[in-house]
Design an enzyme around this catalytic site. Structure first.
Site, PDB file in Angstrom:
ATOM      1  N   HIS A 508       0.812  -1.220   0.000  1.00 53.05           N
ATOM      2  CA  HIS A 508       0.000   0.000   0.000  1.00 53.05           C
ATOM      3  C   HIS A 508       0.846   1.272   0.000  1.00 53.05           C
ATOM      4  O   HIS A 508       0.365   2.353  -0.311  1.00 53.05           O
ATOM      5  CB  HIS A 508      -0.929  -0.011   1.227  1.00 53.05           C
ATOM      6  CG  HIS A 508      -2.070   0.950   1.121  1.00 53.05           C
ATOM      7  ND1 HIS A 508      -2.827   1.329   2.196  1.00 53.05           N
ATOM      8  CD2 HIS A 508      -2.589   1.623   0.058  1.00 53.05           C
ATOM      9  CE1 HIS A 508      -3.755   2.185   1.818  1.00 53.05           C
ATOM     10  NE2 HIS A 508      -3.628   2.379   0.527  1.00 53.05           N
ATOM     11  N   THR A 932     -11.109  12.114  -1.279  1.00 52.24           N
ATOM     12  CA  THR A 932     -11.062  13.573  -1.103  1.00 52.24           C
ATOM     13  C   THR A 932     -11.280  14.295  -2.428  1.00 52.24           C
ATOM     14  O   THR A 932     -11.800  15.413  -2.444  1.00 52.24           O
ATOM     15  CB  THR A 932      -9.724  14.011  -0.485  1.00 52.24           C
ATOM     16  OG1 THR A 932      -8.641  13.458  -1.237  1.00 52.24           O
ATOM     17  CG2 THR A 932      -9.604  13.560   0.946  1.00 52.24           C
TER      18      THR A 932
END
Length: 1046
Positions: A508, A932
């Site tokens: 990740h 976002t």
């Protein structure tokens, strides 16, 4: 064992012959004491022939024959002495010695006791009795025998030292210590007592006192072999290796063929890293003592360290042939089997070691570590606890138990374990690194950085600590030696991949570093293989999968697997999808990997999915996979990837015929057990398909989706207050939103409607214009009341029966509205002044976590701010400790501190709503804003992006393409800056683009969850039809577009 030689009895012969007899007797005594038993016997026989009834001569002959192991002769002379004098205690004692030597302990004890009854002050009798009682296992009786001897003569320091040895063996260390101290008080130069006292201090953990006493012993007796060995041992344990070597070498000078000392010396060489010397010394120990399993075991350890694993394995097996119950060899051979991937054999050997030696702390810890890797966390925890019970100062066990507790989400328990490990061993680098990881996961980044740095100071070559430190520094934007750090990190990964080790960079995080696509994919692949390793031990046969839909009444069963069904960005994006599937064609299962968090997000998914199964209640991956398979799932969707809470082992077991990655993880799984990744043409162009282990499955517009229209419908409309009354209307200085906004506006006088022109969202954005109507409230008493509420920090006021709330107070009014679980029922006011933003400036914003910013991104932003003088950059304290670093780097780039404004992280609704106040969002090219990005676009704020080469760096371009705002997508850094500068300097252009985004968020597919679900269904059907036809997974890059009415 003391033999009694007795005194020669007085003779009745004339004086001359008596002197001759006495002189010969004394000569025999001296020869006996000197160990010249042959001469002593010859002279004694002369004496015996002269006086056959002399008990002194008989006792001496008995003792001589005993020393020469002629037990029958010894018994004969003792018996003759008893015949001459039935009350002769010494003769009974000597006879007891014979019985003891023959193993007839009870007879020996009876004779010693009889001797003591005859002569209660007979010291040698007590000493002999004590030795016999020890041999018989009566330790307390032996103690009493020594105590009785000392009552008659307290100055017998040797006896007191022997009593100390016995008490030490019984674990009564303080009493033993007192004995040795008394012996030393009686005879300060008694080296044996000094050495024995050193052993007590060592057993009590008083290492330095032990060293002192052993050194005193060898000073008193420079030829004291055992003391040198003891000194070497304790120095070895204290890791004072140079002095340990010196002690062992001195011992070898006294006893060159002492195999055990060679073995101990080799252990020190091994600890010093002198592996070749250690190997040679172990071989010498074996040469001296071929049947020496300890030496073979330790030799194997050294050979393994050198890389000679096959030879090491042979040595462990040799040790086990010599001693099949050699626990250390069983344990260490298990370690080799484990490293070879033969986990079952490793587990068998660990269990065998524990069967042989149940109190083997290291084997408990090692077995626990394997069990942890297999996902058997409770059993692992049990063995770690056993290891610690056995060895309370076993730092490794504490640290590893912390890892297990961390995996079980017991953060406090893990923290306590790591802290205890460090208390035990402050130089334990792994424990410092593990402690750092807990701080990191808990958001305590400065503490994490400090702990990782400590770990690296203790162990400079520590890839895991280095890479995790690099990630922490990225989180707080500490770019000291950034380029050098990136180079080293890449080289660490390259080395680990080359050696087939698990990379220290997490999949990740791989998008944040300048790694090749091949490296990123390989990192993910290694983690996928770990999952396969875990499920292999379950020995589950492959599942059989259906080829048609008969068992499901013609419906396709889709299973969504996630740990994020709750208050998490993933649920914020997709919570409406399960309930929007066509129930005639699809049956939806949601599998939660985390417990219920009590939020409405969880409630919604539970209510709207056809089936909701909480797999957090089924911790066994095999049983959980069985449940999925029993449900007859056709397509199983992985929404976690390698994010927190994932259970990819479920997918590794392949409980469904088709398995796909979707939405929750921005990259490839690298796993052979994942068939597809649901993406789109912009995010994952077909020409970079080799970046993915999965086949590409395209959505027609974007693979991303947001539930914003459902969660935040109050942001579909807005009104503004014309606070300046100068003829220029600002759409983002003082903004009002609310479900009842129209009704509220209708209750007000003088509300004006301003038409804002904006380009359409077609391919040619400037080809035509449409108008948007924006209500404007003039500066009047009502507007003044609203502004006064904000300035005074009031929570809420009422105007014309409508509740008007301060946008900073949503948590105080309705916490569920603040989190996005409910729609706010008030009219909410949001102003730039609430966040310290200038009213007359262009506000650029970025609401991502700060780790997505790198030096080149901040440099671009600084260039933009310099080219747009009346502008500021609005960032979040995400985390707060990153703010001073960003400010410092910005100042180094020539920006005053007031050009960057930081705000705290806000609850979800406020976070989305306040995005309206910015003029332009500047995306982070390294890793885009994903959720976002959707948040800021729903707020109507344009977002400038520059797609890179990774999936994570192309999501914003996909969102903007779907929105129809291609003009906001830059091809390079210069174009990125130019687009942002044009928006900041050409206010008419800015107004048009803002109007376009405001309009397109409603009319484009970007936030249309119903249309998205229909397109997703079409993709699922493609996958199924392809599978049902007997085909292997293949790219699906020609998506079928559907409309909402389809």
């Amino acid at each position: 064992m003391a033999s009694s030689v007795g005194n020669v009895a007085d003779s009745t012969e004339p004086t001359k012959r008596m002197l001759s007899f006495q002189g010969l007797a004394e000569l025999a005594h001296r020869e006996y004491q000197a160990g010249d038993f042959e001469a002593a016997e010859r002279h004694c026989m002369q004496l015996w022939r002269q006086e056959p009834d002399n008990t002194g001569v008989l006792l001496l002959l008995s003792s001589i024959h005993f020393q020469c192991r002629r037990l029958d002769r010894s018994a004969h002379f003792s018996t003759l002495a008893i015949k001459q004098n039935p009350l002769l205690a010494e003769a009974y004692s000597n006879l007891g010695n014979v019985y003891k030597e023959r193993g007839q302990l009870q007879e020996a004890i009876e004779h010693y006791r009889h001797a003591l009854r005859l002569k209660p002050d007979f010291i040698d009798g007590y000493i002999n009795l004590a030795a016999a009682l020890v041999a018989a296992g009566d330790m307390e009786g032996a103690v009493q025998a020594y105590v009785s001897a000392l009552q008659y003569n307290p100055d017998l320091y040797c006896v007191r030292s022997d009593l100390g040895n016995l008490l030490k063996a019984l674990g009564r260390l303080e009493e033993a210590k007192a004995c040795y101290l008394k012996a030393i008080e009686t005879q300060p130069n008694f080296a044996v007592a000094w050495s024995n006292l050193g052993c007590v201090f060592n057993a009590q953990g008083e290492i330095w006192l032990a060293i002192h006493h052993f050194e005193k012993a060898v000073t008193l007796d420079p030829n004291f072999l055992d003391a040198y060995i003891n000194l070497g041992n304790v120095l070895k344990e204290a890791r004072i290796f140079d002095r340990a070597v010196a002690a062992y070498l001195r011992a070898l000078s006294l006893s060159p063929n002492h195999a055990v000392v060679h073995g101990n010396l080799a252990c020190v060489y091994y600890e010093q890293g002198l592996i070749d010397l250690a190997i040679d010394t172990y071989r010498r120990a074996i040469e001296l003592q071929p049947h020496f399993p300890d030496a073979y075991c330790n030799l194997a350890n050294a050979l393994k360290e050198k890389g000679s694993v096959a030879e090491a394995e042979d040595c462990y097996n040799t040790a086990l042939r010599l001693c099949p119950t050699h626990a250390d060899s069983l344990n260490n051979l298990a370690n080799i089997k484990r490293e070879q991937g033969n986990i079952e054999e490793a587990v068998r050997l660990y269990r065998k070691a524990l069967e042989v030696f149940p109190e083997f702390a290291a084997a408990h810890s090692n077995l626990a570590s394997v069990l942890q890797q297999q996902g058997k966390l409770q059993e692992a925890l049990m063995h770690y606890k056993e290891a610690i019970r056995i060895s309370p100062t076993f730092a490794d066990a504490y640290s590893n138990m912390g890892n297990t507790l961390k995996e079980m989400q017991d953060v406090q328990g893990a923290l306590q374990c790591y802290t205890r490990a460090i208390q035990i061993n402050p130089a334990f680098a792994d424990a410092h690194s593990n402690l750092a990881s807990i701080h990191k996961d808990s958001g305590n980044i400065p503490e994490a950085i400090a702990s990782y740095r400590t770990a690296l100071k203790l162990k400079p070559d520590f890839p895991d600590a280095y890479c995790n430190l690099a990630h922490c520094l990225q989180i707080v934007c500490d770019w000291t030696d950034y380029d050098e750090r990136m180079k080293k990190l890449v080289s660490i990964v390259a080395d680990q991949l080359e050696k087939n080790r698990l990379p220290s960079v997490h999949p990740h995080h791989s998008m944040l570093y300048p790694l090749s696509h091949g490296f990123r994919k390989a990192i993910a692949e290694r983690h996928g293989n770990l999952c396969l390793d875990k499920i292999n031990v379950l020995h589950k046969p492959p599942y059989e999968h259906p080829k048609d839909l008969k068992l499901s009444d013609g419906r396709l069963r889709v299973g969504y697997v996630s740990s994020d069904f709750g208050n998490h960005p993933t649920s914020h994006l997709m919570q409406s999808i399960p309930g929007m599937h066509n129930p005639d064609k699809f049956e939806v299962f949601c599998y939660a990997l985390s417990p219920d968090d009590g939020t409405n997000f969880r409630v919604k998914v539970m209510a709207e999915a056809n089936h909701f199964i909480d797999l957090s209640q089924i911790p066994c991956n095999g049983k959980a996979a069985d449940r999925i398979h029993q449900d007859g799932i056709h397509i199983l969707v992985n929404m976690n990837g390698y994010t927190k809470g994932a259970r990819n082992e479920l997918f590794a077991l392949r409980p469904a015929p088709i398995q796909a990655m979707w939405l929750g993880y921005p990259g490839t799984s690298g796993a052979l057990f994942m068939d597809y990744i649901i993406t789109d043409q912009e995010t994952s162009p077909a020409e970079v398909a080799e970046q993915y282990s999965e086949k590409l499955a395209y959505m027609p517009h974007t693979f991303f989706i947001g539930d914003h229209a459902n969660m935040f419908p109050h942001l579909k409309k807005k009104a503004v207050i014309d606070f300046k009354s100068n003829g220029h209307i600002y759409d983002n200085r003082i903004v009002l939103n609310g479900i009842d906004l129209k009704a509220f506006l209708d209750s007000l006088p003088d509300v004006k409607i301003v038409k804002m022109k904006c380009p359409d969202g077609g391919d040619n954005a400037d080809s035509s214009n449409t108008a948007l109507n924006m209500p404007v409230i003039p500066m009047n008493t009502i507007a003044e009341a609203v502004i006064e509420m904000i300035n005074r920090g009031q929570i809420q006021i009422t105007i014309n029966g409508f509740s008007i709330s301060n946008g900073l107070a949503t948590t105080q009014i309705n916490n569920k509205a603040a989190t996005g679980e409910e729609v706010p029922r008030t009219i909410i006011v949001t102003t730039r002044s609430q966040y310290g933003l200038p009213e007359d400036a262009i506000v650029y914003c970025n609401f991502n976590q700060l780790y997505k910013i790198d030096p080149s991104t901040l440099q671009m932003w600084a260039n933009i701010l310099k080219r747009v003088p009346n502008s500021v950059l609005w960032l979040l304290r995400f985390p707060a400790v990153g703010e001073p670093n960003i400010q410092q780097y910005a100042q180094n780039m020539g920006l005053p501190q007031n050009r960057i404004i930081f705000s705290p992280v806000a609850p979800k609704e406020e976070h989305v709503r306040r995005g309206q106040l910015a003029d332009v969002c500047l995306d982070t090219p390294l890793c885009n804003g994903h959720t976002t990005g959707m948040d800021v676009l729903w707020a109507g704020t344009p977002m400038v992006t520059m797609p890179g080469e990774t999936l994570a760096s192309r999501v914003a371009a996909s969102q903007l393409t779907c929105l129809g705002c291609l003009e906001l997508i830059a091809k390079n850094r210069q174009e990125y800056e130019d687009i942002a500068v044009k928006l900041g300097t050409d206010l008419e252009y800015l107004k048009k683009i803002r109007g376009k985004v405001w309009k397109q968020r409603i009319s484009s597919p970007l936030f249309n969850t119903k249309q998205y679900t229909m397109e997703l269904e079409r993709l699922y059907l493609q996958m199924w039809e392809h599978y049902a036809a007997g085909n292997k997974p293949d790219h699906m890059i020609k998506p079928v577009e559907v409309t909402e009415s389809a």
